[in-house]
Design a protein around this motif. Sequence first.
Motif, PDB file in Angstrom:
ATOM      1  N   GLU A  48      30.503  36.920  45.281  1.00  0.00           N
ATOM      2  CA  GLU A  48      31.035  36.780  43.928  1.00  0.00           C
ATOM      3  C   GLU A  48      31.309  38.169  43.332  1.00  0.00           C
ATOM      4  OE1 GLU A  48      29.820  34.551  39.742  1.00  0.00           O
ATOM      5  OE2 GLU A  48      28.363  34.671  41.364  1.00  0.00           O
ATOM      6  N   TYR A  49      30.400  39.081  43.621  1.00  0.00           N
ATOM      7  CA  TYR A  49      30.535  40.452  43.130  1.00  0.00           C
ATOM      8  C   TYR A  49      31.806  41.105  43.689  1.00  0.00           C
ATOM      9  CZ  TYR A  49      29.112  45.219  41.952  1.00  0.00           C
ATOM     10  OH  TYR A  49      29.064  46.467  41.434  1.00  0.00           O
ATOM     11  N   GLU A  50      31.986  40.931  45.012  1.00  0.00           N
ATOM     12  CA  GLU A  50      33.177  41.516  45.650  1.00  0.00           C
ATOM     13  C   GLU A  50      34.454  40.922  45.084  1.00  0.00           C
ATOM     14  OE1 GLU A  50      32.912  41.202  49.894  1.00  0.00           O
ATOM     15  OE2 GLU A  50      31.171  42.533  49.872  1.00  0.00           O
ATOM     16  N   PHE A  51      34.396  39.593  44.923  1.00  0.00           N
ATOM     17  CA  PHE A  51      35.579  38.913  44.403  1.00  0.00           C
ATOM     18  C   PHE A  51      35.929  39.440  43.004  1.00  0.00           C
ATOM     19  CE2 PHE A  51      37.695  35.512  42.112  1.00  0.00           C
ATOM     20  CZ  PHE A  51      38.686  35.144  43.013  1.00  0.00           C
ATOM     21  N   THR A  52      34.903  39.544  42.174  1.00  0.00           N
ATOM     22  CA  THR A  52      35.145  40.019  40.801  1.00  0.00           C
ATOM     23  C   THR A  52      35.644  41.460  40.816  1.00  0.00           C
ATOM     24  OG1 THR A  52      33.271  38.656  40.222  1.00  0.00           O
ATOM     25  CG2 THR A  52      34.122  40.054  38.490  1.00  0.00           C
ATOM     26  N   GLN A  53      35.058  42.253  41.699  1.00  0.00           N
ATOM     27  CA  GLN A  53      35.507  43.643  41.818  1.00  0.00           C
ATOM     28  C   GLN A  53      36.995  43.708  42.161  1.00  0.00           C
ATOM     29  OE1 GLN A  53      33.060  45.503  44.741  1.00  0.00           O
ATOM     30  NE2 GLN A  53      32.527  47.166  43.351  1.00  0.00           N
ATOM     31  N   ARG A  54      37.369  42.866  43.138  1.00  0.00           N
ATOM     32  CA  ARG A  54      38.768  42.847  43.563  1.00  0.00           C
ATOM     33  C   ARG A  54      39.675  42.413  42.420  1.00  0.00           C
ATOM     34  NH1 ARG A  54      40.315  42.532  49.384  1.00  0.00           N
ATOM     35  NH2 ARG A  54      38.933  44.263  49.084  1.00  0.00           N
ATOM     36  N   SER A  55      39.209  41.379  41.704  1.00  0.00           N
ATOM     37  CA  SER A  55      40.085  40.896  40.631  1.00  0.00           C
ATOM     38  C   SER A  55      40.189  41.954  39.522  1.00  0.00           C
ATOM     39  CB  SER A  55      39.634  39.517  40.153  1.00  0.00           C
ATOM     40  OG  SER A  55      38.962  39.591  38.975  1.00  0.00           O
ATOM     41  N   ILE A  56      39.127  42.737  39.325  1.00  0.00           N
ATOM     42  CA  ILE A  56      39.207  43.835  38.349  1.00  0.00           C
ATOM     43  C   ILE A  56      40.234  44.869  38.802  1.00  0.00           C
ATOM     44  CG2 ILE A  56      37.913  45.849  37.487  1.00  0.00           C
ATOM     45  CD1 ILE A  56      35.513  43.989  37.151  1.00  0.00           C
ATOM     46  N   GLU A  57      40.173  45.181  40.095  1.00  0.00           N
ATOM     47  CA  GLU A  57      41.135  46.165  40.612  1.00  0.00           C
ATOM     48  C   GLU A  57      42.565  45.670  40.420  1.00  0.00           C
ATOM     49  OE1 GLU A  57      40.528  49.238  41.375  1.00  0.00           O
ATOM     50  OE2 GLU A  57      38.458  48.729  40.915  1.00  0.00           O
ATOM     51  N   LEU A  58      42.755  44.370  40.720  1.00  0.00           N
ATOM     52  CA  LEU A  58      44.103  43.805  40.577  1.00  0.00           C
ATOM     53  C   LEU A  58      44.567  43.866  39.126  1.00  0.00           C
ATOM     54  CD1 LEU A  58      44.004  40.732  42.949  1.00  0.00           C
ATOM     55  CD2 LEU A  58      45.369  42.788  43.197  1.00  0.00           C
ATOM     56  N   LEU A  59      43.663  43.492  38.225  1.00  0.00           N
ATOM     57  CA  LEU A  59      44.035  43.521  36.809  1.00  0.00           C
ATOM     58  C   LEU A  59      44.354  44.944  36.364  1.00  0.00           C
ATOM     59  CD1 LEU A  59      41.467  40.990  35.335  1.00  0.00           C
ATOM     60  CD2 LEU A  59      43.947  40.807  35.176  1.00  0.00           C
ATOM     61  N   ARG A  60      43.576  45.899  36.852  1.00  0.00           N
ATOM     62  CA  ARG A  60      43.836  47.300  36.507  1.00  0.00           C
ATOM     63  C   ARG A  60      45.202  47.721  37.012  1.00  0.00           C
ATOM     64  NH1 ARG A  60      38.003  49.722  37.948  1.00  0.00           N
ATOM     65  NH2 ARG A  60      37.205  49.897  35.844  1.00  0.00           N
ATOM     66  N   MET A  61      45.455  47.359  38.273  1.00  0.00           N
ATOM     67  CA  MET A  61      46.743  47.737  38.841  1.00  0.00           C
ATOM     68  C   MET A  61      47.885  47.106  38.066  1.00  0.00           C
ATOM     69  SD  MET A  61      45.729  47.695  42.785  1.00  0.00           S
ATOM     70  CE  MET A  61      47.294  47.327  43.489  1.00  0.00           C
ATOM     71  N   ARG A  62      47.670  45.826  37.698  1.00  0.00           N
ATOM     72  CA  ARG A  62      48.732  45.135  36.965  1.00  0.00           C
ATOM     73  C   ARG A  62      48.979  45.822  35.625  1.00  0.00           C
ATOM     74  NH1 ARG A  62      48.344  39.425  34.695  1.00  0.00           N
ATOM     75  NH2 ARG A  62      47.103  38.946  36.506  1.00  0.00           N
TER      76      ARG A  62
END
Length: 742
Positions: free
Chosen positions: A654-668
């Motif tokens: 769950e932590y990894e998933f959230t981390q990834r989604s944070i990265e994606l949101l940042r990139m977006r």
Amino acid sequence: MGRNGVKVIIRARPTAVFAQNQIHINQDENTIEIDVSDSKNETGPSNKKESWKFKFHQVLQNAGQDKVYEAIARDIVHGAITDGINGTIMAYGQTGAGKTFTMIGDTRNYQHRGIAPRAIAQVYQEVESRIEIETTIHVSYMEIYNDRIFNLLDPDDMEMHDYVVVEDAKGTYVRGLTQVEAPTEKDALDQLFKGELQRTVAEHQLNKRSNRSHCIFTFHISQKSRTGGNEHVIHSKLHLVDLAGSERLKKTMNDEDSKAHKSTIKKESMYINQSLTFLEQCIVALGSRDQRHIPYRQTKLTNVLKDSLGGNCNTLMFACIWGESKHIEETISTLKLAQRMMRVQNEATSIVETDPSILIKKYERQIKELKQELTMHDALVERTGVIYDEHTPEQKYELMRLVRAYTDAPTDDDFGILQLSSLRHIKELFRQFRLLLRNAESASPQALATRTSTSNASRENGSPAATLEEDEKLVGDAEDRGFVLGIAPNAAVPVSLEINKKDKSIRPDDTAAGLRDPSPVDLQSDEKVSNNEVKGGYDEEATEKNEAYKFYITTGPGKHTNIQLQDEKESLKQIREKLKDITSQLNATKTTIDNLKVQVNEKRTNRKSPKKEGKGTDADEVVDEEEFILMQKEREAKRDYRVLFDDLKESKSEYEFTQRSIELLRMRIVSDFEEWFREGGSQAKNGEMDGDQDKLDEGEKFDQMEIDRIRAQDPDSLAFFQAQKKMRQITSTSSNQRKLKR
Ligand SMILES: Nc1ncnc2c1ncn2[C@@H]1O[C@H](COP(=O)(O)OP(=O)(O)OP(=O)(O)O)[C@@H](O)[C@H]1O
């Protein structure tokens, strides 16, 4: 693409004394017949040719400006925009025959505007209609006078600048000549009118306003796909050329006025005739079979027009004639050149370049698809655990553990520990080996010695990973030792994590998000970063960008995504807390299990103590209640441990998933912001903030009323009127300045 002949249109200017006995124009058949035999009768029979018949693509007499434009010019402009094919429209003919009227027209009269303003209007209409294409237009305006190039778009530059014509993959161009970006029709018209004001004007016998130079207004067009569907950038040019008068020196010098400026006129005429002669020679050479030597380089004019006369171009020539009998010789000479021009064949193709950013996107897409295919392939052959993406810090850490386990393993047969699965995996293992080696080398000799001896001792004791256990106290998962967690040894910290700690502003994702200094890299890492923290090296532009970014994520279009990002970050924080909690529970449980294990072992040893040895009673094999309770507790602790371990695994993913989604949101956020900023979003922001500035003063109100009126009459003419007005303002300002100087 294909071979296009040069199109030739004859335009005869209106005159009250048309030489109808000598010139016969048939507009239906597009022919012109000339017969000068009558005028020669006085001097007796002559063996010189006295009649000619010419046929052209079109012959226009008393034609309005709109008809002239519609005759092929529109197609050439369309070709430059839609097909990316270079285009040249030029006007040739003697002075006073209507070249400038044809190319520029009357700048004070919208109805009589010439090819250039009409072409400008068409270019922007076509650009607007092709929303899927991103088009950038620059314009340049040059004058070639006495074989020197002058920059008509820079008044300060009118004094001697020896511009050179050069050639590269994009074609021929004049090095250093101003190319003004013109995003709108009005911008391009402004430049055209500005250039018109600058044109060098020389007094001439045939026309007081006649100029003795060639003028070239050029559109430089670049087009690429907005959707990224195609990585190609198409470059094209559209030249609008108003050539200098083609009359011969003899005729020019006949005038009384010109005698005063004899040497100047002589020099001008020499250059004009030379350039027109080479223009003709180039045309003849292009029309012939043998095209090995075409004398483009002989004059600036032919050199500039190199890729517009032959090669990659659609060419249209207006041959302007003045159908009066006193100009008959010039008319014949013009028509002869025009006839030769018709033989030139052009190979019209577009110049295509590759946009690296789109190419990268294309490759990224291809790589993604290939990875998906590999994953599918692995699934089909039931191959699991193969990693095709960059290893995450956790995965790197896991590999480091394997490497340590392998190096500490007693025999070489333990190769299986490394679980080789892919090339990427092997490379990462090598990287970890290197890291391990470097750490070992940099460690103190004593530490190294201690480590080696401990390692050897443990091997001798038959304990395969004593060092590992020690180093990784309470860290990791080992089947029979249970799962333990805690602080990783320094050597095991992956490089990428160290980088992140040292320099928060440089993240691997900066590149992924397409950011470059001085983009708001700090903003990407944490919105908490204050302006004070923005260290030296950031210039004003960066500060402005940072301000714009703050606006963008707080009240601007990025607000919503930013809220999502903050929510995700909050979740990440909670998961991190949960992970910490589970970890400490796991460690506590592990300690309990170890303690229980020790106690159970003690009980077991006591049971089998020497005192009791030899008695061999069954009672010795019986576990007493206390031991039984201990064993039960141990079992329960192990069960708890497994539950906690499953929890940990789930929370980790769950932590990894959230981390990834944070990265994606940042990139977006960052990429959307870049686009918004590029498209002038920050100006809109300023406008929004400074609402008061929108209020119009009296003068502006009047301008607005005028614009409304013109728009209501003929919306297409608005840009023309605005550019015209600007030219009037410039003219009156400069004449006022002159008056003041006197
Ligand atoms: N087709 C036409 N209809 C109406 N007026 C015309 C036409 N052609 C030329 N004229 C007028 O004739 C005059 C000379 O034309 P223009 O200046 O265009 O000649 P030119 O060939 O460009 O000469 P130069 O070599 O001096 O530039 C101008 O006053 C122009 O308005």
